[in-house]
Design a protein around this motif. Structure first.
Motif, PDB file in Angstrom:
ATOM      1  N   ILE A 230       0.841  -1.187   0.000  1.00 50.01           N
ATOM      2  CA  ILE A 230       0.000   0.000   0.000  1.00 50.01           C
ATOM      3  C   ILE A 230       0.878   1.240   0.000  1.00 50.01           C
ATOM      4  O   ILE A 230       1.790   1.371   0.827  1.00 50.01           O
ATOM      5  CB  ILE A 230      -0.943   0.014   1.221  1.00 50.01           C
ATOM      6  CG1 ILE A 230      -1.922  -1.171   1.137  1.00 50.01           C
ATOM      7  CG2 ILE A 230      -1.700   1.332   1.322  1.00 50.01           C
ATOM      8  CD1 ILE A 230      -2.823  -1.319   2.341  1.00 50.01           C
ATOM      9  N   GLU A 231       0.625   2.141  -0.951  1.00 49.38           N
ATOM     10  CA  GLU A 231       1.342   3.403  -1.031  1.00 49.38           C
ATOM     11  C   GLU A 231       0.382   4.535  -0.634  1.00 49.38           C
ATOM     12  O   GLU A 231      -0.738   4.621  -1.136  1.00 49.38           O
ATOM     13  CB  GLU A 231       1.867   3.645  -2.447  1.00 49.38           C
ATOM     14  CG  GLU A 231       2.931   2.665  -2.903  1.00 49.38           C
ATOM     15  CD  GLU A 231       4.268   2.900  -2.217  1.00 49.38           C
ATOM     16  OE1 GLU A 231       4.393   3.914  -1.488  1.00 49.38           O
ATOM     17  OE2 GLU A 231       5.176   2.081  -2.417  1.00 49.38           O
ATOM     18  N   VAL A 232       0.866   5.392   0.273  1.00 49.91           N
ATOM     19  CA  VAL A 232       0.050   6.506   0.744  1.00 49.91           C
ATOM     20  C   VAL A 232       0.520   7.788   0.081  1.00 49.91           C
ATOM     21  O   VAL A 232       1.698   8.160   0.192  1.00 49.91           O
ATOM     22  CB  VAL A 232       0.122   6.645   2.277  1.00 49.91           C
ATOM     23  CG1 VAL A 232      -0.727   7.821   2.746  1.00 49.91           C
ATOM     24  CG2 VAL A 232      -0.339   5.355   2.949  1.00 49.91           C
ATOM     25  N   LEU A 233      -0.393   8.469  -0.614  1.00 48.24           N
ATOM     26  CA  LEU A 233      -0.099   9.720  -1.306  1.00 48.24           C
ATOM     27  C   LEU A 233      -0.735  10.883  -0.547  1.00 48.24           C
ATOM     28  O   LEU A 233      -1.366  10.696   0.504  1.00 48.24           O
ATOM     29  CB  LEU A 233      -0.636   9.656  -2.739  1.00 48.24           C
ATOM     30  CG  LEU A 233      -0.255   8.397  -3.540  1.00 48.24           C
ATOM     31  CD1 LEU A 233      -0.992   8.388  -4.867  1.00 48.24           C
ATOM     32  CD2 LEU A 233       1.248   8.322  -3.747  1.00 48.24           C
ATOM     33  N   ASP A 234      -0.569  12.093  -1.063  1.00 47.93           N
ATOM     34  CA  ASP A 234      -1.158  13.260  -0.405  1.00 47.93           C
ATOM     35  C   ASP A 234      -2.676  13.217  -0.416  1.00 47.93           C
ATOM     36  O   ASP A 234      -3.325  13.591   0.566  1.00 47.93           O
ATOM     37  CB  ASP A 234      -0.675  14.546  -1.091  1.00 47.93           C
ATOM     38  CG  ASP A 234       0.804  14.810  -0.864  1.00 47.93           C
ATOM     39  OD1 ASP A 234       1.347  14.274   0.137  1.00 47.93           O
ATOM     40  OD2 ASP A 234       1.421  15.512  -1.682  1.00 47.93           O
ATOM     41  N   ASP A 235      -3.245  12.752  -1.528  1.00 46.14           N
ATOM     42  CA  ASP A 235      -4.701  12.796  -1.682  1.00 46.14           C
ATOM     43  C   ASP A 235      -5.356  11.423  -1.790  1.00 46.14           C
ATOM     44  O   ASP A 235      -6.553  11.336  -2.035  1.00 46.14           O
ATOM     45  CB  ASP A 235      -5.068  13.605  -2.928  1.00 46.14           C
ATOM     46  CG  ASP A 235      -4.602  15.058  -2.820  1.00 46.14           C
ATOM     47  OD1 ASP A 235      -4.828  15.665  -1.765  1.00 46.14           O
ATOM     48  OD2 ASP A 235      -4.002  15.551  -3.792  1.00 46.14           O
ATOM     49  N   ALA A 236      -4.562  10.370  -1.656  1.00 43.55           N
ATOM     50  CA  ALA A 236      -5.145   9.029  -1.813  1.00 43.55           C
ATOM     51  C   ALA A 236      -4.182   7.967  -1.281  1.00 43.55           C
ATOM     52  O   ALA A 236      -3.011   8.235  -0.998  1.00 43.55           O
ATOM     53  CB  ALA A 236      -5.450   8.758  -3.286  1.00 43.55           C
ATOM     54  N   SER A 237      -4.712   6.782  -1.161  1.00 46.52           N
ATOM     55  CA  SER A 237      -3.875   5.606  -0.880  1.00 46.52           C
ATOM     56  C   SER A 237      -4.249   4.532  -1.885  1.00 46.52           C
ATOM     57  O   SER A 237      -5.425   4.371  -2.234  1.00 46.52           O
ATOM     58  CB  SER A 237      -4.083   5.099   0.550  1.00 46.52           C
ATOM     59  OG  SER A 237      -5.401   4.643   0.743  1.00 46.52           O
ATOM     60  N   VAL A 238      -3.236   3.828  -2.389  1.00 42.81           N
ATOM     61  CA  VAL A 238      -3.471   2.807  -3.416  1.00 42.81           C
ATOM     62  C   VAL A 238      -2.774   1.518  -3.008  1.00 42.81           C
ATOM     63  O   VAL A 238      -1.813   1.518  -2.224  1.00 42.81           O
ATOM     64  CB  VAL A 238      -2.943   3.263  -4.795  1.00 42.81           C
ATOM     65  CG1 VAL A 238      -3.624   4.543  -5.237  1.00 42.81           C
ATOM     66  CG2 VAL A 238      -1.427   3.450  -4.774  1.00 42.81           C
ATOM     67  N   MET A 239      -3.259   0.408  -3.548  1.00 40.64           N
ATOM     68  CA  MET A 239      -2.634  -0.881  -3.315  1.00 40.64           C
ATOM     69  C   MET A 239      -2.119  -1.433  -4.639  1.00 40.64           C
ATOM     70  O   MET A 239      -2.834  -1.433  -5.637  1.00 40.64           O
ATOM     71  CB  MET A 239      -3.614  -1.881  -2.700  1.00 40.64           C
ATOM     72  CG  MET A 239      -2.975  -3.239  -2.383  1.00 40.64           C
ATOM     73  SD  MET A 239      -4.065  -4.347  -1.467  1.00 40.64           S
ATOM     74  CE  MET A 239      -5.315  -4.703  -2.696  1.00 40.64           C
ATOM     75  N   ILE A 240      -0.882  -1.892  -4.642  1.00 35.68           N
ATOM     76  CA  ILE A 240      -0.288  -2.449  -5.851  1.00 35.68           C
ATOM     77  C   ILE A 240      -0.860  -3.845  -6.093  1.00 35.68           C
ATOM     78  O   ILE A 240      -0.880  -4.694  -5.199  1.00 35.68           O
ATOM     79  CB  ILE A 240       1.248  -2.512  -5.724  1.00 35.68           C
ATOM     80  CG1 ILE A 240       1.813  -1.090  -5.585  1.00 35.68           C
ATOM     81  CG2 ILE A 240       1.869  -3.194  -6.941  1.00 35.68           C
ATOM     82  CD1 ILE A 240       3.309  -1.041  -5.345  1.00 35.68           C
ATOM     83  N   LEU A 241      -1.330  -4.072  -7.314  1.00 31.01           N
ATOM     84  CA  LEU A 241      -1.904  -5.364  -7.682  1.00 31.01           C
ATOM     85  C   LEU A 241      -0.924  -6.244  -8.450  1.00 31.01           C
ATOM     86  O   LEU A 241      -1.071  -7.465  -8.483  1.00 31.01           O
ATOM     87  CB  LEU A 241      -3.153  -5.153  -8.548  1.00 31.01           C
ATOM     88  CG  LEU A 241      -4.289  -4.346  -7.923  1.00 31.01           C
ATOM     89  CD1 LEU A 241      -5.401  -4.134  -8.947  1.00 31.01           C
ATOM     90  CD2 LEU A 241      -4.821  -5.042  -6.685  1.00 31.01           C
TER      91      LEU A 241
END
Length: 354
Positions: A230-241
């Motif tokens: 999981i990568e946390v950004l300034d405006d979102a968090s995403v999970m690498i698939l």
């Protein structure tokens, strides 16, 4: 007739000769974790052996010192009612000071004797091994070791943790073009272990360290899946698939050129302030690109090719010059890095258009 009987008996002796030293499994100790630290000119070893306890699996830790691991095992065997079988060791954890001093003799001994499986995983501890193994014995685990579960892909392993085995360390010791990274761990405050990054191993010695986030990119280059990070950004968090690596190389005017494309498929988990999908993509591109460039700069500074980029140029560089890869060609490498992010899934969130 007599000759036939003699021949038959000789055949039986030949067939049975390989079993004379077999020992019952009930009289064999099978440690799953081996800890090693340096004590002057000797080694100090910690063997964690699973021990069944009523409804669960406990363990005991056996400690001994010696000039070699085989000498240590012999010392322990003299005082035990069972023989020690090292082939079941799954994880070897070495002290950080020993790693900085050098692991070449230790690893070469493992490969020469074949008493320990070359597939055993390695880690470097930043905590004192006396304290670490004292803590291990108080934890219960299905396989008898919480440390083993930490590196199991079906248990506690995460894609930002390097998985490096004995044979890979041995290969790097004798390779001009490939180095490795070994997990760095220490005792946690509220958890059993704290993953602090990876130790960069060059010619058998620890010459630097990289962070957990940088280890993720090392794993991507090594062919391991980064699924689940999981990568946390300034405006979102995403999970690498998923991830994919593509490279093109050429060697011109005695200089190596490498074009590298790393693509990541991601899923959006959370957003803040309704960012567009394009904004999330650009932000993640910038984050991963900056991290990759920093990792490459750090690797070249240490003259340690943990990415194994020299492997692409082994056929172009003469054997007598290949030994200069780290100190000459690697530093002159012209690298074109490209990171691509593909948002595959927005989860249950509705992402507005640009």
């Amino acid at each position: 007739m007599i000759i036939r009987k003699v021949t038959f008996i000789c055949c039986l002796l030949i067939l049975l000769s390989g079993c004379w030293d077999n020992k019952d499994i009930n009289h064999r100790l099978m440690p799953v974790v081996l800890g090693i630290t340096g004590e002057g000119d000797q080694y100090k070893a910690y063997l964690q052996v699973p021990r069944p306890e009523s409804d669960e699996m406990g363990s005991q830790v056996i400690i001994e010192e010696g000039h070699t691991i085989n000498q240590i095992v012999n010392k322990i065997s003299v005082n035990m009612e069972s023989s020690i079988d090292l082939l079941h060791i799954k994880v070897i954890i070495v002290d950080k000071e020993l790693a900085e001093k050098g692991l070449s003799d230790l690893i070469t001994g493992f490969m020469r004797s074949r008493d320990i499986s070359s597939k055993a995983l390695m880690a470097v501890s930043e905590s004192n091994l006396d304290d670490l193994f004292s803590k291990i014995s108080h934890y219960k685990a299905p396989e008898g070791s919480i440390l083993l579960d930490y590196f199991e892909k079906n248990a506690g392993w995460e894609p930002q943790i390097a998985l490096t085995r004995i044979w890979q360390v041995y290969r790097s010791i004798h390779s001009y073009t490939r180095d490795v990274a070994i997990p760095l761990v220490g005792m946690g405050d509220t958890t059993f272990l704290n993953h602090t990054g990876s130790a960069v191993i060059k010619n058998g010695k620890m010459v630097g360290r990289i962070s957990s986030d940088e280890t993720l990119l090392y794993n991507a280059f090594s062919g391991h899946s980064t699924n689940g990070k999981i990568e946390v950004l300034d405006d979102a968090s995403v999970m690498i698939l998923g991830n994919q690596l593509m490279t093109k190389n050429k060697f011109e005017n005695d200089k190596p050129y490498l074009t590298t494309n790393i693509s990541f498929k991601v899923m959006i988990l959370e957003t803040k302030n309704n960012p567009s999908a394009e904004k999330i993509k650009k932000e993640l591109d910038k984050l991963l690109m900056g991290r990759l460039e920093g990792l490459l700069e750090k690797s070249q500074k240490n003259k340690a090719d943990i990415f194994g980029m020299g492997q692409y140029f082994r056929k172009e560089i003469p054997r007598d010059k290949l030994k200069n890869w780290r100190s000459n060609y690697y530093l002159a490498l012209k690298l074109d890095l490209n990171v691509e992010v593909d948002i595959q899934n927005a989860g249950n969130l509705k992402i507005p258009s640009k």
